[in-house]
Design a protein around this motif. Structure first.
Motif, PDB file in Angstrom:
ATOM      1  N   ALA A 139       0.826  -1.207   0.000  1.00 41.40           N
ATOM      2  CA  ALA A 139       0.000   0.000   0.000  1.00 41.40           C
ATOM      3  C   ALA A 139       0.861   1.257   0.000  1.00 41.40           C
ATOM      4  O   ALA A 139       0.548   2.241  -0.682  1.00 41.40           O
ATOM      5  N   ALA A 140       1.962   1.237   0.762  1.00 39.00           N
ATOM      6  CA  ALA A 140       2.844   2.401   0.812  1.00 39.00           C
ATOM      7  C   ALA A 140       3.466   2.679  -0.558  1.00 39.00           C
ATOM      8  O   ALA A 140       3.621   3.837  -0.966  1.00 39.00           O
ATOM      9  N   THR A 141       3.800   1.625  -1.271  1.00 34.81           N
ATOM     10  CA  THR A 141       4.365   1.799  -2.605  1.00 34.81           C
ATOM     11  C   THR A 141       3.320   2.337  -3.573  1.00 34.81           C
ATOM     12  O   THR A 141       3.596   3.250  -4.363  1.00 34.81           O
ATOM     13  N   GLU A 142       2.102   1.775  -3.505  1.00 31.74           N
ATOM     14  CA  GLU A 142       1.031   2.251  -4.388  1.00 31.74           C
ATOM     15  C   GLU A 142       0.708   3.723  -4.143  1.00 31.74           C
ATOM     16  O   GLU A 142       0.374   4.460  -5.073  1.00 31.74           O
ATOM     17  N   ARG A 143       0.822   4.163  -2.884  1.00 30.76           N
ATOM     18  CA  ARG A 143       0.540   5.562  -2.547  1.00 30.76           C
ATOM     19  C   ARG A 143       1.764   6.454  -2.726  1.00 30.76           C
ATOM     20  O   ARG A 143       1.743   7.631  -2.385  1.00 30.76           O
ATOM     21  N   GLN A 144       2.854   5.859  -3.210  1.00 29.66           N
ATOM     22  CA  GLN A 144       4.102   6.575  -3.477  1.00 29.66           C
ATOM     23  C   GLN A 144       4.706   7.185  -2.214  1.00 29.66           C
ATOM     24  O   GLN A 144       5.337   8.241  -2.251  1.00 29.66           O
ATOM     25  N   VAL A 145       4.488   6.491  -1.097  1.00 34.71           N
ATOM     26  CA  VAL A 145       5.154   6.891   0.142  1.00 34.71           C
ATOM     27  C   VAL A 145       6.634   6.580   0.054  1.00 34.71           C
ATOM     28  O   VAL A 145       7.484   7.360   0.513  1.00 34.71           O
ATOM     29  N   ASP A 149      12.234   0.172  -4.693  1.00 38.43           N
ATOM     30  CA  ASP A 149      13.527  -0.288  -4.177  1.00 38.43           C
ATOM     31  C   ASP A 149      13.569  -0.193  -2.652  1.00 38.43           C
ATOM     32  O   ASP A 149      14.047  -1.116  -1.980  1.00 38.43           O
ATOM     33  N   SER A 150      13.075   0.907  -2.112  1.00 39.74           N
ATOM     34  CA  SER A 150      13.058   1.057  -0.652  1.00 39.74           C
ATOM     35  C   SER A 150      12.079   0.090  -0.004  1.00 39.74           C
ATOM     36  O   SER A 150      12.304  -0.384   1.111  1.00 39.74           O
ATOM     37  N   ALA A 151      10.991  -0.207  -0.704  1.00 41.68           N
ATOM     38  CA  ALA A 151      10.048  -1.208  -0.208  1.00 41.68           C
ATOM     39  C   ALA A 151      10.744  -2.552  -0.050  1.00 41.68           C
ATOM     40  O   ALA A 151      10.555  -3.247   0.961  1.00 41.68           O
ATOM     41  N   GLU A 152      11.552  -2.920  -1.021  1.00 39.93           N
ATOM     42  CA  GLU A 152      12.270  -4.198  -0.954  1.00 39.93           C
ATOM     43  C   GLU A 152      13.281  -4.200   0.186  1.00 39.93           C
ATOM     44  O   GLU A 152      13.467  -5.217   0.864  1.00 39.93           O
ATOM     45  N   PRO A 181      16.532   9.733   4.177  1.00 37.82           N
ATOM     46  CA  PRO A 181      15.868  10.261   5.381  1.00 37.82           C
ATOM     47  C   PRO A 181      14.420  10.656   5.114  1.00 37.82           C
ATOM     48  O   PRO A 181      13.551  10.443   5.975  1.00 37.82           O
ATOM     49  N   ALA A 182      14.137  11.198   3.945  1.00 30.96           N
ATOM     50  CA  ALA A 182      12.769  11.617   3.624  1.00 30.96           C
ATOM     51  C   ALA A 182      11.835  10.411   3.544  1.00 30.96           C
ATOM     52  O   ALA A 182      10.711  10.447   4.061  1.00 30.96           O
ATOM     53  N   GLU A 183      12.294   9.336   2.900  1.00 34.29           N
ATOM     54  CA  GLU A 183      11.460   8.143   2.809  1.00 34.29           C
ATOM     55  C   GLU A 183      11.296   7.485   4.178  1.00 34.29           C
ATOM     56  O   GLU A 183      10.220   6.980   4.499  1.00 34.29           O
ATOM     57  N   HIS A 184      12.361   7.487   4.964  1.00 33.99           N
ATOM     58  CA  HIS A 184      12.282   6.900   6.303  1.00 33.99           C
ATOM     59  C   HIS A 184      11.252   7.634   7.142  1.00 33.99           C
ATOM     60  O   HIS A 184      10.417   7.014   7.821  1.00 33.99           O
ATOM     61  N   GLU A 185      11.259   8.957   7.075  1.00 30.40           N
ATOM     62  CA  GLU A 185      10.288   9.750   7.829  1.00 30.40           C
ATOM     63  C   GLU A 185       8.873   9.518   7.309  1.00 30.40           C
ATOM     64  O   GLU A 185       7.922   9.370   8.093  1.00 30.40           O
ATOM     65  N   ALA A 186       8.728   9.474   5.982  1.00 31.27           N
ATOM     66  CA  ALA A 186       7.404   9.257   5.396  1.00 31.27           C
ATOM     67  C   ALA A 186       6.855   7.885   5.773  1.00 31.27           C
ATOM     68  O   ALA A 186       5.658   7.739   6.063  1.00 31.27           O
ATOM     69  N   LEU A 187       7.724   6.878   5.781  1.00 34.21           N
ATOM     70  CA  LEU A 187       7.279   5.527   6.118  1.00 34.21           C
ATOM     71  C   LEU A 187       6.920   5.437   7.600  1.00 34.21           C
ATOM     72  O   LEU A 187       5.951   4.759   7.972  1.00 34.21           O
TER      73      LEU A 187
END
Length: 226
Positions: A139-145, A149-152, A181-187
């Motif tokens: 879901a996070a990938t589909e919502r472009q959170v 690659d980071s999902a994996e 850091p931006a993706e980590h915070e978003a996740l």
């Protein structure tokens, strides 16, 4: 008709009772279904959501199929129920939900995908099921959170943790420096505010399916054989 549902950390009995009027028992273990069948009035419907893995022997497919052979309608979803339904669906057990489908299609195949540790008195979970993390990251990938690659990276880190230690917090700690850091915070925000709980969602689907079956049976007894 009487229905009994085994559940625990996936969904509380109070939450379940909002969907279905049934007898709610703790997570199933070896011998529990046989005990139900020995009652003077056995249930016509059994739902399996949660079950025990480590603290006792898990419910066996043979015990499930014995109930099916006795004419009991048996549903499974979410956790132990999804595992056993994937094994027993060809012989009459009814599987419900996304986690069941993932096991039935071979998209996931390990018991530890649904395994967690929990407080047996309160039902509170102390870890997060891998399969929930998979659907949440999807879901996070589909919502472009986060990026694919980071999902994996997240899923590999989570799978690498022993299941009693598998939590969102521990996984996020492991991947510091491996995602931006931006993706980590978003996740982190995503898991705090908007991540789906597929085990709970599937449990509600099972309860709804049982309720609809019981309603049909009450309206038309012949429909209970459908």
């Amino acid at each position: 008709m009487r229905a009994v549902v085994f559940l625990g950390p996936s969904l509380s009995p109070a939450q379940a009772a909002e969907v279905l009027d049934a007898e709610y028992l703790p997570p199933v273990q070896r011998g529990d279904i046989d005990a139900l069948l020995r009652r003077p009035e056995p249930p016509e419907v059994i739902g399996i959501v949660d079950g025990k893995f480590l603290s006792s022997l898990s419910i066996s497919p043979k015990e499930v199929l014995n109930a099916v052979d006795r004419g009991t309608r048996v549903y499974g979803s979410s956790s132990m129920g999804a595992l056993r339904a994937a094994e027993c669906a060809p012989w009459g057990m009814v599987g419900i939900g996304r986690i069941f489908e993932a096991y039935a299609t071979g998209a996931v195949d390990a018991d530890d995908e649904v395994a967690i540790v929990f407080d047996e008195e309160s039902g509170a979970a102390f870890s997060d099921p891998m399969v929930n993390l998979r659907f949440a990251i999807e879901a996070a990938t589909e919502r472009q959170v986060i990026s694919p690659d980071s999902a994996e990276v997240f899923l590999t880190a989570a799978k690498g943790l022993y299941f009693p230690e598998r939590t969102v917090r521990n996984t996020l700690r492991v991947i510091i420096g491996e995602v931006s850091p931006a993706e980590h915070e978003a996740l982190t925000r995503f898991f705090a505010d908007g991540a789906p709980d597929t085990k709970a969602d599937d449990a509600r689907l099972l309860l709804t399916a049982i309720r609809e079956y019981l309603d049909r049976a009450a309206a038309n007894p012949a429909a209970s054989a459908a």
